[in-house]
Write a protein that holds these residues in place. Structure first.
Motif, short mmCIF file in Angstrom:
data_model
loop_
_atom_site.label_atom_id
_atom_site.label_comp_id
_atom_site.label_asym_id
_atom_site.label_seq_id
_atom_site.Cartn_x
_atom_site.Cartn_y
_atom_site.Cartn_z
N GLU A 80 0.83 -1.20 0.00
CA GLU A 80 0.00 0.00 0.00
C GLU A 80 0.87 1.26 0.00
O GLU A 80 0.57 2.24 -0.69
N ALA A 81 1.96 1.21 0.75
CA ALA A 81 2.88 2.36 0.79
C ALA A 81 3.48 2.63 -0.58
O ALA A 81 3.75 3.78 -0.94
N SER A 82 3.69 1.56 -1.38
CA SER A 82 4.32 1.74 -2.69
C SER A 82 3.47 2.63 -3.59
O SER A 82 4.01 3.39 -4.41
N LYS A 83 2.16 2.56 -3.44
CA LYS A 83 1.28 3.44 -4.24
C LYS A 83 1.51 4.89 -3.86
O LYS A 83 1.45 5.80 -4.72
N MET A 84 1.78 5.15 -2.58
CA MET A 84 2.04 6.51 -2.14
C MET A 84 3.42 6.99 -2.59
O MET A 84 3.61 8.17 -2.91
N TRP A 85 4.38 6.07 -2.63
CA TRP A 85 5.69 6.44 -3.19
C TRP A 85 5.53 6.85 -4.65
O TRP A 85 6.14 7.82 -5.11
N ASP A 86 4.72 6.12 -5.39
CA ASP A 86 4.45 6.48 -6.79
C ASP A 86 3.82 7.87 -6.88
O ASP A 86 4.18 8.67 -7.75
N GLU A 87 2.89 8.15 -5.97
CA GLU A 87 2.21 9.44 -5.98
C GLU A 87 3.19 10.57 -5.64
O GLU A 87 3.16 11.64 -6.26
N TRP A 88 4.08 10.34 -4.67
CA TRP A 88 5.09 11.35 -4.35
C TRP A 88 5.99 11.61 -5.55
O TRP A 88 6.34 12.77 -5.82
N ASN A 89 6.39 10.56 -6.24
CA ASN A 89 7.19 10.76 -7.46
C ASN A 89 6.46 11.66 -8.46
O ASN A 89 7.05 12.57 -9.05
N ARG A 90 5.18 11.39 -8.65
CA ARG A 90 4.40 12.18 -9.61
C ARG A 90 4.28 13.65 -9.17
O ARG A 90 4.43 14.57 -9.97
N GLU A 91 4.02 13.84 -7.85
CA GLU A 91 3.89 15.21 -7.34
C GLU A 91 5.18 16.00 -7.57
O GLU A 91 5.14 17.17 -7.96
N ILE A 92 6.31 15.38 -7.30
CA ILE A 92 7.59 16.06 -7.45
C ILE A 92 7.89 16.34 -8.91
O ILE A 92 8.36 17.42 -9.28
N GLU A 93 7.60 15.37 -9.76
CA GLU A 93 7.85 15.54 -11.20
C GLU A 93 7.01 16.68 -11.78
O GLU A 93 7.48 17.45 -12.63
N GLU A 94 5.77 16.80 -11.31
CA GLU A 94 4.85 17.80 -11.86
C GLU A 94 5.00 19.17 -11.22
O GLU A 94 4.50 20.17 -11.75
N ALA A 95 5.69 19.26 -10.09
CA ALA A 95 5.83 20.53 -9.37
C ALA A 95 6.82 21.45 -10.08
O ALA A 95 7.79 21.00 -10.71
N SER A 96 6.61 22.74 -9.96
CA SER A 96 7.59 23.69 -10.46
C SER A 96 8.76 23.73 -9.47
O SER A 96 8.62 23.33 -8.31
N ILE A 97 9.89 24.21 -9.92
CA ILE A 97 11.09 24.26 -9.08
C ILE A 97 10.82 25.00 -7.77
O ILE A 97 11.22 24.57 -6.69
N ASN A 98 10.10 26.12 -7.84
CA ASN A 98 9.85 26.93 -6.66
C ASN A 98 8.93 26.26 -5.65
O ASN A 98 8.86 26.69 -4.49
N GLU A 99 8.21 25.23 -6.07
CA GLU A 99 7.30 24.51 -5.16
C GLU A 99 8.02 23.40 -4.40
O GLU A 99 7.41 22.77 -3.53
N LEU A 100 9.28 23.16 -4.71
CA LEU A 100 10.02 22.06 -4.11
C LEU A 100 10.95 22.55 -3.01
O LEU A 100 11.46 23.68 -3.07
N PRO A 101 11.22 21.70 -1.99
CA PRO A 101 12.28 22.05 -1.04
C PRO A 101 13.60 22.14 -1.79
O PRO A 101 13.80 21.48 -2.81
#
Length: 479
Positions: A80-101
């Motif tokens: 179940e956690a692996s699905k969330m890891w996939d989602e985190w990857n997508r969020e980071i990929e789709e975020a603009s540079i300024n939205e990331l730490p």
């Protein structure tokens, strides 16, 4: 057990996996007064171990696996956690540079790498754990993602799915005439420090406050006043709360002495080899696209693992056959506590010679091309072991409002995106209604063997009894 409401003041001690996941899920569940305390500035360092952060969570990379033998509940939670890891990857990929730490704005932005994990045997057959894992995965309907390295049907299926090149990366069949292993194509690794930095970013965005400072964030004691917990910090201040969650990793037993007999601070041994960028053959060979995570084990006790090189060329090898202890005086008790490279009064970057020799054997046997490079660095990775390797998440008996969230036992990191969800249920008093609440409850054992915790300071694993490897031992002189 304390009563918790959306307005409760909740303090979390520790910003590692257990602490930051709990903070994130509390905030997402509507709790508006959540503060994380930590003596290390994990915000500005982004948990990067090269910046002087010492904890099991502050690491280069961690294994993500779903193979748990007969422990089907952990297998399901990891899946179940692996699905969330996939989602985190997508969020980071789709975020603009300024939205990331900041630390995710350069280099590899991906956290989770589905590089596969090769569970490799030193022997001529598969062990009982491996057989139990395959049987469980068959029942769960995911056996098709497991490939036995010398099974013709599995080899053919691996070839069709593009995994055949990871079945024998050490060329054991060619060199030794036998290769017993199983490749799990669902597994892989995550960049650990970047993953924690992302989780902390999400927690801050959800409203969690952070006090990350060697004095203001360092908890030195937890007492009780008027039936409420009071956290004392190194700057002399006292913080009263409704709930205090102690998620201090290897420092947990020194803050909550009641865990003696249930949790113990121990250390695994880690060594790194630097793959030079001017060796394109090695750079490619140890890249995650080619190299899987590998575990190498036997019934005789070999237990070594390696991960693909990171973006800086660091190839990490860990030796977990023995987990070391380090006993010191803590509040008139002898308790095992960390001895790290940066944070503790007594510094330590060496590992025992037995561990280094085990790592060197792994390299010599499986990756002889790395022998000329030698070992680049070593360190001890401190965490807490429980009596049965299952987590401990529960209120501390006799301590109103104080809960412990620890006992990662070396396998907790993979649950970072989801662990806090289950912790919140336990803090809300629903632990007896969930499978994980029942698994992680406060407990004891009368077994003669309790995962080494029965040894205490008389045990042979105590660090002071070991011969520590020096830098002179890093080379392969006899190879």
């Amino acid at each position: 057990m304390a009563t918790i409401s959306s307005s409760s003041k909740i303090l979390i001690v520790g910003s590692g996996v257990f602490g930051i996941s709990t903070a994130l899920w509390l905030a997402r569940s509507g709790y508006g007064d959540v503060t994380v305390l930590d003596m290390q500035d994990t915000a500005n360092t982004a948990y990067d171990p090269s910046c002087g952060v010492d904890s099991a969570s502050a690491d280069l990379n961690k294994i993500i696996r779903f193979s748990y033998g007969s422990e089907i509940e952990y297998q399901r939670l990891a899946t179940e956690a692996s699905k969330m890891w996939d989602e985190w990857n997508r969020e980071i990929e789709e975020a603009s540079i300024n939205e990331l730490p900041e630390r995710l704005r350069y280099g590899d932005r991906k956290l989770w790498w589905n590089a596969g994990m090769l569970r490799m045997s030193c022997e001529s057959d598969l062990g009982d754990f491996e057989i139990a894992t395959l049987e469980n995965m068959e029942r769960e309907g995911i056996r098709e993602f497991q490939f036995i390295a010398d099974d013709d049907i599995d080899i053919s299926r691996a070839r069709e799915r593009g995994w055949a090149h990871k079945l024998d990366p050490c060329r054991r069949q060619e060199r030794f005439g036998t290769h017993k292993a199983v490749l799990d194509s669902t597994a892989g690794f995550v960049y650990a420090h970047k993953s924690c930095a992302w989780a902390q970013h999400l927690a801050k965005r959800a409203g969690v406050e952070m006090i990350l400072d060697p004095r203001r964030g360092k908890v030195i004691d937890i007492t009780t006043t008027n039936n409420q917990p009071v956290v004392h910090t190194a700057d002399g201040l006292q913080h009263t709360a409704n709930i205090v969650v102690v998620a201090g990793g290897g420092w947990t037993p020194s803050l909550i002495p009641e865990v003696q007999g249930l949790l113990e601070t121990t250390a695994g041994s880690v060594a790194n080899v630097t793959i030079p960028k001017d060796r394109p053959d090695l750079w490619k060979r140890f890249a995650p696209e080619i190299q899987p995570v590998i575990t190498w084990g036997s019934r005789q006790g070999k237990e070594v693992y390696s991960l693909p090189r990171d973006e800086n060329g660091t190839f990490k090898i860990g030796w977990r056959k023995t987990k070391w202890t380090n006993f010191e005086d803590v509040r008139e008790q002898r308790i095992s506590v960390p001895r790290t490279a940066h944070v503790t009064d007594h510094k330590e970057t060496r590992i025992p010679i037995d561990a280094l020799n085990g790592i060197k054997e792994y390299i010599s046997v499986n990756f002889p091309e790395l022998v000329p490079l030698g070992i680049t660095s070593t360190r001890l990775c401190w965490y807490t072991d429980s009596i049965d390797n299952s987590f401990v998440v529960d209120f501390v008996p006799g301590r109103p409002g104080v809960a412990v969230c620890s006992g990662g036992s070396g396998h907790g990191f993979k649950f970072l995106p989801i662990l806090g969800r289950e912790v919140v249920k336990i803090l809300e008093g629903k632990g007896s209604q969930t499978v994980y609440g029942r698994m992680w409850r406060w407990r004891s054992s009368s077994d003669h063997t309790r995962n080494g915790l029965e040894e205490g300071e008389e045990g042979w694993r105590v660090l002071s009894r070991q011969t520590m490897a020096s830098e002179a031992d890093w080379s392969f002189k006899d190879q």
